[in-house]
Design a protein around this motif. Structure first.
Motif, short mmCIF file in Angstrom:
data_model
loop_
_atom_site.label_atom_id
_atom_site.label_comp_id
_atom_site.label_asym_id
_atom_site.label_seq_id
_atom_site.Cartn_x
_atom_site.Cartn_y
_atom_site.Cartn_z
N ASN A 200 0.82 -1.22 0.00
CA ASN A 200 0.00 0.00 0.00
C ASN A 200 0.85 1.27 0.00
O ASN A 200 0.49 2.27 0.61
N ARG A 202 1.38 3.37 -2.34
CA ARG A 202 0.71 4.49 -3.00
C ARG A 202 -0.14 5.27 -2.01
O ARG A 202 -0.08 6.51 -1.96
N ASN A 203 -0.94 4.57 -1.23
CA ASN A 203 -1.80 5.25 -0.26
C ASN A 203 -0.98 5.93 0.84
O ASN A 203 -1.35 7.00 1.34
N LEU A 206 0.35 9.09 -0.68
CA LEU A 206 -0.73 10.07 -0.84
C LEU A 206 -1.09 10.70 0.50
O LEU A 206 -1.28 11.92 0.60
N SER A 255 -8.09 11.25 -4.28
CA SER A 255 -7.55 9.95 -4.65
C SER A 255 -7.79 8.91 -3.56
O SER A 255 -8.18 7.78 -3.83
#
Length: 373
Positions: A200, A202-203, A206, A255
């Motif tokens: 995870n 990417r999260n 972000l 997102s």
């Protein structure tokens, strides 16, 4: 035509008294019958010569980059077989600094100064990154997130130092935002190095960018609160910081909520609209439109998806443009009145840190304008 910053510089140099500048500002305000706070002034161009010089500078920087790339390939100082070379961005950065010595320091041209600052900091960042990759080796970095993050952070540190040196020499307002972006790159690089390759990631990135964006927003508000009358260069610095903070806040929020996956439902569309209204209230309170512009693409996509699901397939784009365009124009026409409705109920302590609702009179105790760019 004289800009707000031209008056500030005239007062600072003694060519015009503060009372005379105030009288001119009041005259222009009364003639236009609009509060100057609605205009959100910032210096971009002072004439067509700014555009002319910017185009010429862009052509020259392109040529310098091409020549640097050719020399790097001839000396085998490149990434891969025909990849980029550190000489190209380094040449761009050196040329941008040299041009800034004249067009920024002496001519004080706004748009060319912005272009040259971005070319300088971006060139330094890219050159530093390429040099590190050449020294360590591409094969060592491939699929090594820890080392890649460290190198990214190192390049960001060099770029941040370059932005600081540029600020001390030229005082271009956007330089602070460029330095802030470099610091954000350092933080993100260190995060990637610390986290490594996780499912995870990417999260996580972000969410971290969202926190950085909030921090950048608070930093921008610090500059804004130091000049609530918006009569000095601090307001210009705050403008560029808000412009940087806005996408760092807006993109991660939408997102992480899954609202940019290409197919928004009616419920998700309503969430986007509610969030956009909240952003609009925040933009009114701080008197900055950057938040509204940054989130505009998301709300356009959400509304057209909603109209399509309601059956207006052929006109969904037109209806979306009609609704958003009309709403933004209406908000622009009554910006000051809407802002007064938002700011007036706020506590006195908070309201004192926000930009003034009405244009104040410049006095001898007003903040000293920052050096011009």
């Amino acid at each position: 035509m004289y800009s707000q910053n031209d008056l500030d510089e005239a007062v600072a140099s003694g060519a015009l008294s503060a009372d005379a500048a105030t009288g001119l500002r009041n005259f222009v305000e009364q003639r236009s019958a609009l509060p100057s706070v609605d205009e959100e002034h910032f210096r971009l161009i002072s004439g067509f010569n700014d555009i002319f010089v910017s185009i010429a500078a862009a052509i020259l920087l392109f040529a310098v980059a091409w020549i640097g790339q050719s020399i790097g390939q001839a000396t085998n100082l490149q990434l891969g077989d025909n990849g980029p070379t550190p000489l190209a961005p380094a040449a761009v950065a050196a040329t941008a600094w040299g041009l800034a010595l004249f067009f920024t320091a002496k001519r004080r041209m706004a748009l060319p100064s912005i272009l040259l600052l971005l070319a300088f900091v971006g060139g330094v960042f890219t050159a530093a990154g390429f040099v590190l990759v050449v020294i360590i080796g591409e094969q060592t970095i491939n699929n090594n997130h820890v080392l890649g993050g460290i190198l990214g952070a190192a390049a960001g540190a060099v770029a941040a130092l370059a932005a600081y040196i540029h600020w001390k020499r030229f005082h271009v307002p956007i330089t602070v935002a460029a330095g802030g972006a470099a610091v954000a790159a350092i933080a993100i690089g260190l995060l990637v190095a610390a986290v490594g390759d996780v499912a995870n990631m990417r999260n996580i990135i972000l969410g971290f960018v969202l926190l950085l964006g909030i921090g950048m927003f608070l930093f921008a508000m610090r500059w804004d609160s130091s000049d609530p009358a918006r009569v000095t260069r601090r307001s210009d610095v705050a403008f560029w910081l808000h412009l940087l903070a806005a996408p760092m806040i807006v993109h991660p929020v939408f997102s992480l909520l899954g609202l940019n996956d290409g197919n928004a439902s009616i419920g998700e569309g309503l969430v986007v609209v509610v969030l956009y209204i909240a952003l609009g209230i925040t933009a009114l309170a701080i008197d900055r439109r950057a938040l509204l512009v940054s989130a505009l693409a998301y709300v356009l996509f959400a509304l057209q998806s909603m109209f399509r699901q309601f059956g207006a397939v052929e006109l969904n784009i037109a209806l979306t443009a009609l609704v958003i365009g009309s709403a933004l124009l209406l908000l622009s026409a009554f910006w000051h009145q809407a802002r007064r409705m938002v700011v007036s109920p706020l506590p006195d302590g908070l309201r004192a840190k926000l930009p003034n609702l009405d244009r104040p009179i410049l006095s001898e105790n007003s903040a000293t304008p920052l050096p011009a760019a």
